[in-house]
Design a protein around this motif. Structure first.
Motif, PDB file in Angstrom:
ATOM      1  N   PRO A  43       5.871  -6.909   2.174  1.00 54.87           N
ATOM      2  CA  PRO A  43       4.876  -6.867   1.100  1.00 54.87           C
ATOM      3  C   PRO A  43       3.497  -6.441   1.601  1.00 54.87           C
ATOM      4  N   ILE A  44       2.722  -5.852   0.699  1.00 55.45           N
ATOM      5  CA  ILE A  44       1.375  -5.369   1.002  1.00 55.45           C
ATOM      6  C   ILE A  44       0.354  -6.346   0.421  1.00 55.45           C
ATOM      7  N   GLU A  45      -0.592  -6.744   1.229  1.00 58.20           N
ATOM      8  CA  GLU A  45      -1.621  -7.690   0.775  1.00 58.20           C
ATOM      9  C   GLU A  45      -2.512  -7.031  -0.271  1.00 58.20           C
ATOM     10  N   LYS A  46      -2.780  -7.762  -1.357  1.00 59.25           N
ATOM     11  CA  LYS A  46      -3.622  -7.266  -2.437  1.00 59.25           C
ATOM     12  C   LYS A  46      -4.698  -8.299  -2.755  1.00 59.25           C
ATOM     13  N   THR A  47      -5.933  -7.842  -2.823  1.00 52.00           N
ATOM     14  CA  THR A  47      -7.059  -8.704  -3.180  1.00 52.00           C
ATOM     15  C   THR A  47      -7.777  -8.084  -4.385  1.00 52.00           C
ATOM     16  N   VAL A  48      -8.883  -8.703  -4.788  1.00 53.71           N
ATOM     17  CA  VAL A  48      -9.663  -8.176  -5.905  1.00 53.71           C
ATOM     18  C   VAL A  48     -10.066  -6.726  -5.622  1.00 53.71           C
ATOM     19  N   ALA A  49      -9.903  -5.851  -6.621  1.00 51.97           N
ATOM     20  CA  ALA A  49     -10.206  -4.413  -6.567  1.00 51.97           C
ATOM     21  C   ALA A  49      -9.073  -3.584  -5.958  1.00 51.97           C
ATOM     22  N   SER A  50      -7.978  -4.227  -5.541  1.00 53.40           N
ATOM     23  CA  SER A  50      -6.843  -3.466  -5.017  1.00 53.40           C
ATOM     24  C   SER A  50      -6.074  -2.807  -6.157  1.00 53.40           C
ATOM     25  N   GLN A  51      -5.550  -1.600  -5.893  1.00 52.13           N
ATOM     26  CA  GLN A  51      -4.751  -0.878  -6.878  1.00 52.13           C
ATOM     27  C   GLN A  51      -3.306  -1.367  -6.829  1.00 52.13           C
ATOM     28  N   VAL A  52      -2.715  -1.620  -7.993  1.00 48.92           N
ATOM     29  CA  VAL A  52      -1.303  -2.002  -8.075  1.00 48.92           C
ATOM     30  C   VAL A  52      -0.603  -1.055  -9.051  1.00 48.92           C
ATOM     31  N   TYR A  53       0.736  -0.963  -8.915  1.00 49.22           N
ATOM     32  CA  TYR A  53       1.483   0.041  -9.680  1.00 49.22           C
ATOM     33  C   TYR A  53       2.609  -0.592 -10.483  1.00 49.22           C
ATOM     34  N   ALA A  54       2.892  -0.007 -11.614  1.00 43.52           N
ATOM     35  CA  ALA A  54       3.956  -0.482 -12.492  1.00 43.52           C
ATOM     36  C   ALA A  54       5.294  -0.474 -11.753  1.00 43.52           C
ATOM     37  N   GLY A  55       6.056  -1.561 -11.928  1.00 40.21           N
ATOM     38  CA  GLY A  55       7.372  -1.650 -11.318  1.00 40.21           C
ATOM     39  C   GLY A  55       7.405  -2.372  -9.995  1.00 40.21           C
ATOM     40  N   THR A  56       6.257  -2.582  -9.353  1.00 41.38           N
ATOM     41  CA  THR A  56       6.227  -3.327  -8.099  1.00 41.38           C
ATOM     42  C   THR A  56       6.241  -4.828  -8.392  1.00 41.38           C
ATOM     43  N   ILE A  57       6.603  -5.630  -7.397  1.00 43.20           N
ATOM     44  CA  ILE A  57       6.864  -7.064  -7.620  1.00 43.20           C
ATOM     45  C   ILE A  57       5.814  -7.924  -6.927  1.00 43.20           C
ATOM     46  N   ASN A  58       5.230  -8.843  -7.692  1.00 47.15           N
ATOM     47  CA  ASN A  58       4.292  -9.820  -7.131  1.00 47.15           C
ATOM     48  C   ASN A  58       5.077 -10.869  -6.348  1.00 47.15           C
TER      49      ASN A  58
END
Length: 799
Positions: free
Chosen positions: A368-383
């Motif tokens: 998994p890729i770390e995501k914080t505030v202002a990070s771009q995320v994409y439809a279909g990916t899993i939290n």
């Protein structure tokens, strides 16, 4: 060391006797809990005939299907169903796209499993298109129940929506097959009468019988000329209106001229008729177009349901809290809540929360890729870890997934380079033939006016570029059939030209040279713990996580150990309390361990809190096993004259260790996507390069490489972007594909040489009047048959 194979998916079993299913009174080994669960479901359903009659191994189940993926309740919402469910008198019907079907036995298994549900009235599964048509009574059973039933035997299903383009393709295909069938039927009938007419040249045939055969032949040939040959007329007219020439111009003139002249001869009872030539000519030309059409459409079948990558529902944040709504109702700047384990419903930016996102469906990388505030995320990916709030920035066709699909469709409609060459040759050839035919008519009109038309007709028929048109599509279609047998899908044009030219192959590491599934290797204890105890503690801490490393520990779980106050430190590890003691599991920094940069392995550590300090208890080696045929594939590519490189984003010593095991000298680790592109661009200055990539993060290098390849178990977007997809995850198939492509290119060149050589030989004879029109038609048909027969030799290749 040789490992036994999994009975279900044929992958090597690396877990010993951990997973076993009783099948036909024998204990069969399974490679993972997923395959064990699926095989047990098949046994419990009484469907053991699947294993008896299957011709391909089942799909590998990397883990038990996550709870988030088995909750299909969203498909029961009326707002969602209105797009793909047809209702009539309480009976609902849906077309499903099903991943994982490898043979007819898979279709049989799905049909019998779903039919066991009360309320299901019809199940029809097509193993070729990987789709199923299912009807059920909505008062008795729900669509979510049907999807769950399919999921329990190892297949993932989602509603299939036919778009407008596919509906048009199906309609056009039916019309085309009708034209082809009519031409084929008429050709068989007319040839019988033609045989009698040709025999009449050597024996005395009564005029009344001759005329009878001619009239009946005209009756069968007329619908061929007026209906079956229409595509050639329309193409010729469009080309002429644009001020250009193609082979359909000479084809139309030949068909029309021969038919009109034959009708004239039939009505007047004088001259020769060539109805069999017209019918056969049309049939072979349509057959060539059919081959080309099927080759073009085949590649698009497996990509026509990629909309299922995006979830159907989303949790919309509003003044009243949150509300579950259909994802298609989202608007730009809406804020959605994404819980751990859920897929993101739209492209957006994180505005609250700190988590990690599994982008495997985009990148192929399981970490998994770390995501914080202002990070771009994409439809279909899993939290994976913590809940986050996302502000929607793109919807529908503006999303990244849709952009990739558009690019793929554009590429799939591009003709191979050699086909473009054949089109170019036929265009110049057609113009030359028309010019020669015109001159021939004028000259013969001066020499012998009564023979001018027939000699000109012989020139047009004998030199028609039918064989030239068939040279490429027939060979490509046969080669595509071999690729299907090998478990290879061609996604883009030009594959058969590119494969023989490849002299350098660049592999990504994870999911290509390795299996892409993490497992626990050597465990080293540093305190008063046994390996079993350390693994059990680690499994308890990881029990609530959806991280791939947590899945690797699942098999070591001890139900007596339960972790409390568990907290995930994104990018570092997990901490929790077991029996009053605080434990930490994660990377070296998180557990207070020093890093040894010389260690070629990837490790995580287990520590506990002792007197406000961390005491390291154990280390666990994280393994990503090498594919069974990686080494053999590397050696075979070297024998074929290819150089091999590894280009990986992994910066650990494991990359160099893997390269050493496989005998690869050129190793590049810790690369960014831009670094990979720069590497391939540098290599392309000297040779042609093939790249095994993983998806979106490799998009630049996949676009830049001469040929891109994806594994069948890789991400959907990776497969959608690649030139080639290796189903079954056998790397050795790539070397076989190179061999088939070389033979295909050789046969295409032979076909083109024959087609051009035949026309060069027959043209002088036809111009000088030494070839009668019926001989010209036979020669043209024979030339086409030789090209088709030469291409069919490909189907005899042993693979």
């Amino acid at each position: 060391m040789t490992h036994p194979s999994c009975f279900h998916c044929q992958e090597p079993v690396l877990t010993g006797q951990q997973f076993v299913t009783r099948i036909n009174d024998r204990d069969e080994l399974m490679c993972c809990p997923g395959c064990q669960a699926v095989s047990q479901a098949i046994v419990d359903a009484g469907l053991l005939s699947y294993y008896k009659f299957r011709t391909e191994p089942g799909s590998k189940q990397n883990a038990l299907v996550p709870e988030a993926l088995t909750q299909f309740s969203a498909y029961d919402l009326p707002e969602v169903q209105q797009d793909f469910v047809h209702s009539e008198d309480n009976i609902e019907s849906v077309s499903l796209s099903i991943d994982g079907i490898t043979c007819a036995a898979c279709a049989w298994l799905i049909e019998h499993k779903v039919k066991q549900l009360t309320g299901v009235s019809q199940v029809l599964v097509n193993s070729t298109t990987q789709r199923a048509m299912i009807s059920w009574d909505k008062r008795t059973v729900k669509l979510s129940d049907i999807l769950g039933q399919i999921s329990r035997i190892g297949y993932q299903a989602a509603p299939y929506q036919v778009d407008e383009q596919e509906l048009n393709n199906k309609l056009n295909s039916r019309k085309f097959l009708l034209r082809l069938g009519l031409a084929g039927f008429a050709t068989m009938q007319v040839m019988m009468f033609a045989l009698a007419l040709y025999t009449g040249y050597f024996t005395d045939l009564d005029v009344q019988y001759r005329d009878y055969f001619r009239w009946v032949s005209m009756l069968f040939a007329t619908p061929v000329v007026l209906y079956s040959a229409q595509p050639f007329y329309f193409s010729a007219i469009r080309t002429l209106l644009s001020g250009k020439l193609n082979m359909d111009v000479s084809v139309s003139i030949a068909i029309g001229g021969a038919y009109v002249a034959s009708c004239f001869a039939t009505v007047n009872g004088t001259g020769e008729v060539y109805f069999e030539s017209v019918s056969m000519f049309t049939f072979f030309l349509l057959l060539g177009r059919y081959f080309e059409q099927k080759a073009r459409q085949k590649a698009s079948v497996s990509s026509s349901n990629l909309h299922k990558l995006v979830p159907l529902t989303a949790h919309l944040m509003n003044d009243n809290g949150q509300e579950e709504i259909p994802a298609k109702k989202l608007r730009l700047n809406d804020v959605i809540l994404v819980k751990p384990g859920e897929m993101i419903a739209a492209d957006g930016v994180v505005i609250e929360g700190h988590t990690s996102i599994n982008e495997a469906m985009l990148t192929g990388e399981q970490m998994p890729i770390e995501k914080t505030v202002a990070s771009q995320v994409y439809a279909g990916t899993i939290n994976v870890d913590q809940p986050i709030k996302v502000s929607v920035t793109a919807l529908g066709q503006d999303q990244l997934v849709a952009e990739i699909i558009r690019l793929q469709e554009l590429a799939s409609n591009t003709k191979p380079a050699i086909a473009l060459l054949a089109d170019k040759l036929s265009r110049y050839f057609s113009g030359t033939i028309l010019t020669i035919a015109t001159i021939t008519y004028l000259v013969w009109h001066q020499i012998s006016p009564e023979d001018a038309f027939w000699v000109t007709l012989s020139v047009l028929v004998a030199t028609c570029p039918c064989a030239l048109a068939l040279a490429t599509p027939t060979a490509v279609t046969c080669a595509t059939a071999i690729f299907t047998r090998l478990g290879i899908i061609t996604r883009k044009a030009g594959v058969f030209e590119k494969l023989p030219q490849i002299k350098h192959v660049v592999f990504d590491k994870t999911g290509t040279l390795t299996c892409g599934t993490l497992s626990i290797g050597q465990t080293q204890c540093m305190a008063d713990l046994t390996n079993t105890q350390a693994l059990a503690i680690a499994a308890a801490l990881e029990a609530g996580s959806r991280h791939p490393i947590a899945a690797a520990f699942a098999m070591f779980a001890d139900n007596a150990l339960v972790a409390e106050e568990v907290h995930h430190e994104v990018g570092f590890g997990v901490r929790g309390r077991i029996d009053g003691t605080d434990y930490f599991i994660g990377n070296a920094v998180f557990t207070g361990e020093s890093i040894d940069t010389r260690d070629p392995t990837q490790k995580i550590w287990l520590a506990r809190s002792c007197n406000e300090q961390l005491e390291v208890l154990a280390s666990f080696e994280i393994q990503d096993n090498i594919r069974q045929d990686s080494k053999a594939t590397v050696e075979m590519l070297k024998q074929q004259g290819c150089r091999i490189s590894i280009a990986s984003g992994d910066s650990s010593g494991h990359v160099h260790q893997l390269a050493k095991e496989l005998g690869i000298d050129d190793v590049h680790s810790g690369l960014t996507p831009a670094d990979k592109l720069a590497l391939v661009t540098r290599l392309q200055q000297h040779t042609r390069v093939a790249m095994f990539g993983d998806g979106i993060n490799d998009a630049p290098v996949l676009a830049g490489a001469d040929l891109s390849v994806a594994m069948g178990s890789g991400s959907a977007i990776a497969k959608n972007s690649a030139d080639l997809i290796l189903l079954g995850d056998h790397l050795s198939r790539f070397t076989q594909a190179v061999s088939v492509a070389k033979l295909t290119t050789q046969i295409i060149r032979q076909n083109l040489a024959w087609a051009l050589g035949y026309n060069a030989l027959i043209l002088p004879l036809a111009v000088t009047g030494h070839v009668a029109p019926y001989i010209a038609a036979i020669g043209m048909s024979a030339s086409s048959l030789i090209v088709v027969g030469n291409s069919l030799r490909l189907l005899r290749v042993k693979v």
